[in-house]
Design a protein around this motif. Sequence first.
Motif, PDB file in Angstrom:
ATOM      1  N   THR A   1      45.812  36.968  27.603  1.00  0.00           N
ATOM      2  CA  THR A   1      46.397  35.841  28.189  1.00  0.00           C
ATOM      3  C   THR A   1      46.118  35.151  29.379  1.00  0.00           C
ATOM      4  O   THR A   1      46.551  33.916  29.679  1.00  0.00           O
ATOM      5  CB  THR A   1      48.100  35.971  27.987  1.00  0.00           C
ATOM      6  OG1 THR A   1      48.267  37.002  28.914  1.00  0.00           O
ATOM      7  CG2 THR A   1      48.292  36.778  26.556  1.00  0.00           C
ATOM      8  N   VAL A   2      45.411  35.894  30.229  1.00  0.00           N
ATOM      9  CA  VAL A   2      45.129  35.286  31.503  1.00  0.00           C
ATOM     10  C   VAL A   2      43.468  35.181  31.576  1.00  0.00           C
ATOM     11  O   VAL A   2      42.908  35.916  31.466  1.00  0.00           O
ATOM     12  CB  VAL A   2      45.514  36.166  32.798  1.00  0.00           C
ATOM     13  CG1 VAL A   2      45.183  35.562  33.956  1.00  0.00           C
ATOM     14  CG2 VAL A   2      47.154  36.446  32.603  1.00  0.00           C
ATOM     15  N   ASP A   3      43.264  33.967  31.711  1.00  0.00           N
ATOM     16  CA  ASP A   3      41.746  33.508  32.258  1.00  0.00           C
ATOM     17  C   ASP A   3      41.303  34.068  33.517  1.00  0.00           C
ATOM     18  O   ASP A   3      41.684  33.477  34.605  1.00  0.00           O
ATOM     19  CB  ASP A   3      41.597  32.032  32.057  1.00  0.00           C
ATOM     20  CG  ASP A   3      40.256  31.910  31.309  1.00  0.00           C
ATOM     21  OD1 ASP A   3      39.583  32.738  30.877  1.00  0.00           O
ATOM     22  OD2 ASP A   3      39.983  30.474  31.246  1.00  0.00           O
ATOM     23  N   ILE A   4      40.437  35.208  33.621  1.00  0.00           N
ATOM     24  CA  ILE A   4      40.197  35.625  34.810  1.00  0.00           C
ATOM     25  C   ILE A   4      38.458  35.463  35.038  1.00  0.00           C
ATOM     26  O   ILE A   4      37.846  36.056  34.118  1.00  0.00           O
ATOM     27  CB  ILE A   4      40.615  37.163  34.836  1.00  0.00           C
ATOM     28  CG1 ILE A   4      42.089  37.385  34.739  1.00  0.00           C
ATOM     29  CG2 ILE A   4      40.186  37.996  36.167  1.00  0.00           C
ATOM     30  CD1 ILE A   4      42.617  38.525  34.569  1.00  0.00           C
ATOM     31  N   SER A   5      38.213  35.258  36.046  1.00  0.00           N
ATOM     32  CA  SER A   5      36.815  35.312  36.430  1.00  0.00           C
ATOM     33  C   SER A   5      36.297  36.864  36.683  1.00  0.00           C
ATOM     34  O   SER A   5      36.955  37.609  36.641  1.00  0.00           O
ATOM     35  CB  SER A   5      36.456  34.435  37.791  1.00  0.00           C
ATOM     36  OG  SER A   5      36.841  35.240  38.915  1.00  0.00           O
ATOM     37  N   GLU A   6      34.879  37.157  36.511  1.00  0.00           N
ATOM     38  CA  GLU A   6      34.220  38.311  36.454  1.00  0.00           C
ATOM     39  C   GLU A   6      34.502  39.071  37.977  1.00  0.00           C
ATOM     40  O   GLU A   6      34.402  40.102  37.894  1.00  0.00           O
ATOM     41  CB  GLU A   6      32.929  38.454  36.114  1.00  0.00           C
ATOM     42  CG  GLU A   6      31.791  37.474  37.080  1.00  0.00           C
ATOM     43  CD  GLU A   6      30.649  37.529  36.394  1.00  0.00           C
ATOM     44  OE1 GLU A   6      29.657  38.058  37.024  1.00  0.00           O
ATOM     45  OE2 GLU A   6      30.247  37.396  35.477  1.00  0.00           O
ATOM     46  N   ASP A   7      34.843  38.228  39.043  1.00  0.00           N
ATOM     47  CA  ASP A   7      35.230  39.078  40.304  1.00  0.00           C
ATOM     48  C   ASP A   7      36.573  39.389  40.424  1.00  0.00           C
ATOM     49  O   ASP A   7      36.844  39.917  41.355  1.00  0.00           O
ATOM     50  CB  ASP A   7      34.828  37.919  41.378  1.00  0.00           C
ATOM     51  CG  ASP A   7      33.201  37.533  41.509  1.00  0.00           C
ATOM     52  OD1 ASP A   7      32.487  38.523  41.163  1.00  0.00           O
ATOM     53  OD2 ASP A   7      32.843  36.505  41.680  1.00  0.00           O
ATOM     54  N   CYS A   8      37.471  39.018  39.480  1.00  0.00           N
ATOM     55  CA  CYS A   8      38.776  39.375  39.531  1.00  0.00           C
ATOM     56  C   CYS A   8      39.293  40.298  38.530  1.00  0.00           C
ATOM     57  O   CYS A   8      38.591  40.404  37.391  1.00  0.00           O
ATOM     58  CB  CYS A   8      39.627  37.839  39.421  1.00  0.00           C
ATOM     59  SG  CYS A   8      39.190  36.561  40.434  1.00  0.00           S
ATOM     60  N   GLU A   9      40.481  40.945  38.750  1.00  0.00           N
ATOM     61  CA  GLU A   9      41.061  41.725  37.749  1.00  0.00           C
ATOM     62  C   GLU A   9      42.703  41.713  38.018  1.00  0.00           C
ATOM     63  O   GLU A   9      43.313  41.192  38.702  1.00  0.00           O
ATOM     64  CB  GLU A   9      40.743  43.156  37.687  1.00  0.00           C
ATOM     65  CG  GLU A   9      41.235  43.834  38.751  1.00  0.00           C
ATOM     66  CD  GLU A   9      40.803  45.434  39.059  1.00  0.00           C
ATOM     67  OE1 GLU A   9      41.124  46.033  37.897  1.00  0.00           O
ATOM     68  OE2 GLU A   9      40.368  45.764  40.189  1.00  0.00           O
ATOM     69  N   LEU A  10      43.335  41.872  36.613  1.00  0.00           N
ATOM     70  CA  LEU A  10      44.549  41.514  36.437  1.00  0.00           C
ATOM     71  C   LEU A  10      45.285  43.159  36.722  1.00  0.00           C
ATOM     72  O   LEU A  10      44.833  44.148  36.057  1.00  0.00           O
ATOM     73  CB  LEU A  10      45.125  41.365  35.247  1.00  0.00           C
ATOM     74  CG  LEU A  10      46.511  40.974  34.709  1.00  0.00           C
ATOM     75  CD1 LEU A  10      47.098  40.005  35.754  1.00  0.00           C
ATOM     76  CD2 LEU A  10      46.929  40.956  33.344  1.00  0.00           C
ATOM     77  N   VAL A  11      46.131  43.188  37.719  1.00  0.00           N
ATOM     78  CA  VAL A  11      46.898  44.500  38.115  1.00  0.00           C
ATOM     79  C   VAL A  11      48.240  44.201  37.723  1.00  0.00           C
ATOM     80  O   VAL A  11      48.972  43.245  38.165  1.00  0.00           O
ATOM     81  CB  VAL A  11      46.722  44.774  39.652  1.00  0.00           C
ATOM     82  CG1 VAL A  11      47.655  46.107  39.865  1.00  0.00           C
ATOM     83  CG2 VAL A  11      45.394  44.776  39.964  1.00  0.00           C
TER      84      VAL A  11
END
Length: 119
Positions: A86-96
């Motif tokens: 549900t969250v668009d995240i770039s490859e350098d980021c992550e959802l915590v």
Amino acid sequence: MNKSQTFPFHASFRVFLCLLGLVVLCHSDSFFQKLEVKDLKNPPKGCVDKDGKQHNFGSEWERDCMACSCTSEGLSCISKMPNANTVDISEDCELVVDKDSCSAKVVMKSDKTKACNPV
């Protein structure tokens, strides 16, 4: 067809629906549990949650990061937590995700103390 002839089909169908419901619960961020009326002379006064707690029709509550409500149709719960889908995240980021506070943040993979802006 008499009642004894239809029972095996109805019992099998109910088992199938229960198993299907479990699959949905395990692989979903939300679910709906249809209200089951077993006795028309004594209809339910609300919904029963997974812990067996009774909730009156029209009530709303939160538990385990889920927003739930009870209607005459049944029990409905929706996750309050975002997920990677549900969250668009770039490859350098992550959802915590922090399930204790029912919150989430996007951070840099290389340094989890730094916020990362979603794409």
